[in-house]
Design an enzyme around this catalytic site. Structure first.
Site, PDB file in Angstrom:
ATOM      1  N   ASP A 424      17.183  46.483  56.068  1.00 38.05           N
ATOM      2  CA  ASP A 424      18.382  46.861  56.816  1.00 38.05           C
ATOM      3  C   ASP A 424      19.396  45.719  56.822  1.00 38.05           C
ATOM      4  O   ASP A 424      19.118  44.627  57.319  1.00 38.05           O
ATOM      5  CB  ASP A 424      17.921  47.199  58.253  1.00 38.05           C
ATOM      6  CG  ASP A 424      18.991  47.843  59.084  1.00 38.05           C
ATOM      7  OD1 ASP A 424      20.118  47.995  58.594  1.00 38.05           O
ATOM      8  OD2 ASP A 424      18.681  48.203  60.235  1.00 38.05           O
ATOM      9  N   GLY A 466      25.412  53.264  53.756  1.00 35.96           N
ATOM     10  CA  GLY A 466      26.228  53.931  52.736  1.00 35.96           C
ATOM     11  C   GLY A 466      27.381  53.095  52.215  1.00 35.96           C
ATOM     12  O   GLY A 466      28.228  53.584  51.465  1.00 35.96           O
ATOM     13  N   ASP A 487      23.978  55.287  61.995  1.00 32.98           N
ATOM     14  CA  ASP A 487      22.806  55.793  62.714  1.00 32.98           C
ATOM     15  C   ASP A 487      23.035  57.192  63.295  1.00 32.98           C
ATOM     16  O   ASP A 487      24.078  57.472  63.871  1.00 32.98           O
ATOM     17  CB  ASP A 487      22.444  54.844  63.864  1.00 32.98           C
ATOM     18  CG  ASP A 487      21.875  53.536  63.348  1.00 32.98           C
ATOM     19  OD1 ASP A 487      22.005  53.266  62.135  1.00 32.98           O
ATOM     20  OD2 ASP A 487      21.304  52.782  64.160  1.00 32.98           O
TER      21      ASP A 487
HETATM   22  C1  GLA Z   1      20.037  49.728  62.417  1.00 40.17           C
HETATM   23  C2  GLA Z   1      19.446  50.865  61.586  1.00 40.17           C
HETATM   24  C3  GLA Z   1      18.518  51.689  62.452  1.00 40.17           C
HETATM   25  C4  GLA Z   1      17.424  50.794  63.020  1.00 40.17           C
HETATM   26  C5  GLA Z   1      18.031  49.612  63.772  1.00 40.17           C
HETATM   27  C6  GLA Z   1      16.982  48.589  64.157  1.00 40.17           C
HETATM   28  O1  GLA Z   1      20.854  50.216  63.427  1.00 40.17           O
HETATM   29  O2  GLA Z   1      20.454  51.660  61.027  1.00 40.17           O
HETATM   30  O3  GLA Z   1      17.951  52.745  61.700  1.00 40.17           O
HETATM   31  O4  GLA Z   1      16.604  50.355  61.974  1.00 40.17           O
HETATM   32  O5  GLA Z   1      18.999  48.941  62.985  1.00 40.17           O
HETATM   33  O6  GLA Z   1      17.511  47.481  64.815  1.00 40.17           O
END
Ligand code: GLA
Length: 674
Positions: A424, A466, A487
């Site tokens: 991430d 994305g 998210d």
């Molecule tokens: C981001 C990601 C989420 C999750 C959080 C964890 O927001 O997009 O899916 O993994 O981090 O901190």
């Protein structure tokens, strides 16, 4: 004294709106209880002095993305007037567009065409005499995240003042019949593994227990446990091995082919599993992960192909102010000790500890005291395990991450036995020289290589929301899936805006590499520690699972499985729906037709049949039609309803179904006899 309509509205407010009856009055929309609006995430707002195309409005009702507000009228509201448009903001993506609609008692009273940022507000005046329920709708047409506004909106009324109300939600009906008692083999018909790497596959079988499993033509190096149905071992030589899986119980026996492709490609069908984020978030513990794994067995999810048990952020320690990495982090504009999720893990002593050992190896935090033990327990059930990190020095939750330690971390994850990494972006954004594609690719290419160096298969899931058109490059560096959006949350606005905005990405999906519109928001969710039932209505949940399956999306359950009810489990265990997602051809759906809030999406399946979703994004039931010509087929076609697992008949030219508010009818169309 002359009594003006606005003075009356003040009077009405001071004595309570619902009871007050007057002969002529005016009420601003912003005086209603706007918290009853359905929209994504944050609360809808009444705002003052907001601009649309540089024109300032004195007040407005601001909504984010797709939204709806239900308002009870008494038939004596003469007009609803408003100026509608998108609030000025330089950050909107090019092409952003929404549509405004006003419905009165199931009739469309007003529908705008596409409204774009920067366009002058449109003034609408709608006669609402006789109307009892008014619905104000904003629908995202393209590009997420716009703020739409009903500006200076007012009702002129002579009876009772309008009141915002909760919409009525349909009851949660289980559409799918229970699985047969005779044995049936479910799940993907193809799976990949690299030569010499550990293979693990549980044959998913429904039917009365006990089941006796067997397999014909297993490649050398693999063996099957006849009691558990778990195949393990490793295969030396690359190639396709077609195995005949068999399952038998006291009522009968069955068999089915499974292709084991020994090669370099993992995720030959989209990954299916569970992830801790949408339920436990920063409160996650090893017990939650074990609980999810046990639930896969107890609730029978494993018998439908559900495989991965993944911990998201917060299995790591959180460096606090004073940590050795602080200086570097500060130099890149980041600060330690921030709590991005505004919850209380900052004070959890179990998150405070040595992020890495003296050799630089990452430690699991004190909530995960035995990572290898946990993973091996998950494996013993025939399941696989996943975890999470970031290419930056910190995760999104400010835990320690992999920057500068990519090789050590990949090795550590492999040694612990993990099968899956979600990677991430988070703090890495501050470490990029610029926002170019080359800079965005760099950290993912590096980790892709490190994972590939390990002696076990680790599925690589990219998460960078994305950016930089990730779908164009992620597969080339070993990415098995990539998030296409920000998210998700458990609202219609969020889920539907994300799901229906995936059109065009289908060209980039295929065996080994998938678009990921984010995790499922059915069941008990809540981003921990407190959970709540999903705010999606039952029909919205059918839409969610149908759309994700059509999109060939990774299916990662985001709820607490230890609390999953019968409705939630039904959504997750319909093998005919799952088979759409897991179809070995791997061709993702796209939008075939759209007429305002009615959409038809379809994908061709490996057997030549077509899966079709008839979607109604609108507020009232509507008939949705798919024409064979739009699917490039003709003649009589057999139609099967996949949620009900029922043949509905043979149709020439087209098929129509009445689809409820925010609902779907998901069908499979095949030429007769095919
Ligand atoms: C981001 C990601 C989420 C999750 C959080 C964890 O927001 O997009 O899916 O993994 O981090 O901190």
């Amino acid at each position: 004294m002359k009594i003006t309509p606005s003075l009356l509205s003040v009077l009405a407010l001071s004595v309570g709106l619902s009871a007050f009856t007057v002969s002529a009055a005016s009420l601003s929309l912003t005086q209603l209880d706007l918290t009853l609006t359905e929209q994504q995430g944050r609360s809808p707002k009444a705002t003052a002095k907001t601009k649309i195309a540089d024109k300032v409005f004195s007040n407005g009702f601001l909504t984010r993305g797709s939204s709806d507000l239900y308002i009870a009228l008494d038939g004596k509201v003469a007009t609803f007037t408003a100026s509608i448009g998108i609030v000025d903001n330089p950050n909107y993506k090019e092409g952003a567009a929404v549509r405004f609609e006003v419905l009165g008692d199931s009739h469309l009273l007003y529908a705008s065409d596409s409204v774009h940022p920067g366009e002058a507000a449109r003034k609408i005046e709608i006669s609402t005499s006789g109307v009892k329920t008014l619905i104000l709708v904003v629908q995202t047409i393209d590009r997420l995240g716009t703020l739409a506004m009903w500006a200076d909106a007012r009702f002129e009324y002579s009876g009772k003042a309008p009141v915002a109300i909760k919409r009525e939600i349909e009851s949660a009906v289980i559409l799918t019949p229970a699985a047969a008692r005779t044995p049936k083999i479910n799940g993907a018909s193809i799976t990949g593994v690299r030569p010499t790497h550990p293979f693990l596959f549980k044959i998913p079988v429904t039917g009365d227990r006990p089941i006796k499993y067997s397999a014909k033509h297993l490649p050398k190096g693999l063996s099957l446990d006849a009691k558990t149905g778990i195949i393990t071992g490793s295969v030396q030589a690359a190639g396709d091995y077609t195995v005949i899986l068999q399952a038998k119980n006291k009522l009968g026996s069955t068999e089915r082919e499974l292709v084991i492709r020994v090669g370099d490609t993992l995720a030959l069908t989209p990954q299916m599993g569970w992830n801790s984020w949408n339920c436990f978030a920063s409160a996650v513990t090893a017990e939650n992960m074990k609980g999810a794994a046990d639930s896969f067995i107890k609730s029978g999810l494993i018998e439908h192909g559900w495989t991965y048990v993944n911990v998201d952020d917060f299995w790591e320690y959180r460096p606090l102010p004073g940590d050795p990495i602080e200086a570097d982090i500060n130099a890149h504009g980041l600060a330690l000790g921030k709590n991005p999720y505004h919850i209380s893990p900052m004070s959890d002593p179990k998150l405070v500890g040595p992020a890495r050992d003296s050799q630089g190896r990452i430690n699991a935090n004190a909530r995960f005291t035995d990572m290898p033990g946990l993973v091996s327990y998950i494996h013993s059930l025939g399941l696989k395990a996943g975890l999470y990190s970031s290419p930056g020095p910190l995760t999104c939750g400010q835990c320690i991450a992999s920057y500068g330690h990519e090789a050590e971390d990949a090795l550590r994850f492999a040694e612990w036995g993990f099968d899956y990494l979600k990677y991430d972006m988070c703090s890495y954004r501050n470490y990029m020289k610029d926002t170019s594609r080359a800079e965005a690719i760099k950290p993912y290419e590096l980790m892709g290589r490190m994972l590939h160096n390990q002696n076990r298969d680790i599925l690589f899931s990219l998460c960078q929301y994305g950016d930089n058109d990730v779908w164009e490059w992620a597969a080339n560096l070993g990415g098995n899936s990539w998030r296409t959006t920000g998210d998700i949350n458990d609202t219609w606005g969020s889920m539907s805006d994300i799901g229906f905005s995936q059109n065009g990405h289908e060209a980039y999906a295929g065996p080994g590499h998938w678009n990921d519109p984010d995790m499922l928001v059915v069941g008990q969710v809540g981003w921990g520690p407190t959970l709540h039932p999903t705010r999606l209505s039952p029909n919205e949940q059918y839409t969610h699972i149908s759309l994700w399956s059509l999109l060939a999306a990774p299916l990662l359950i985001g709820c607490d499985l230890t609390q999953a009810d019968a409705f939630t489990l039904n959504l997750l265990t319909n093998d005919e729906v799952i088979a759409i997602d897991q179809d070995p051809l791997g061709r993702a759906a796209h939008r075939i037709t759209q007429d305002r809030d009615v959409e038809v999406w379809a994908r061709t399946l490996a057997d030549g049949t077509v899966a079709v979703g008839l979607f109604n994004r609108g507020e009232i039931s509507q008939t949705v039609t798919v024409h064979w010509s739009d699917l490039h087929i003709s003649g009589q076609q057999a139609v099967r309803d996949l949620w009900r697992q029922k043949d509905v008949g043979s149709f020439g030219g087209e098929y129509s179904a009445l689809v409820p508010r925010h609902g779907v009818v998901l069908v499979k169309v095949s030429s007769n006899g095919g």
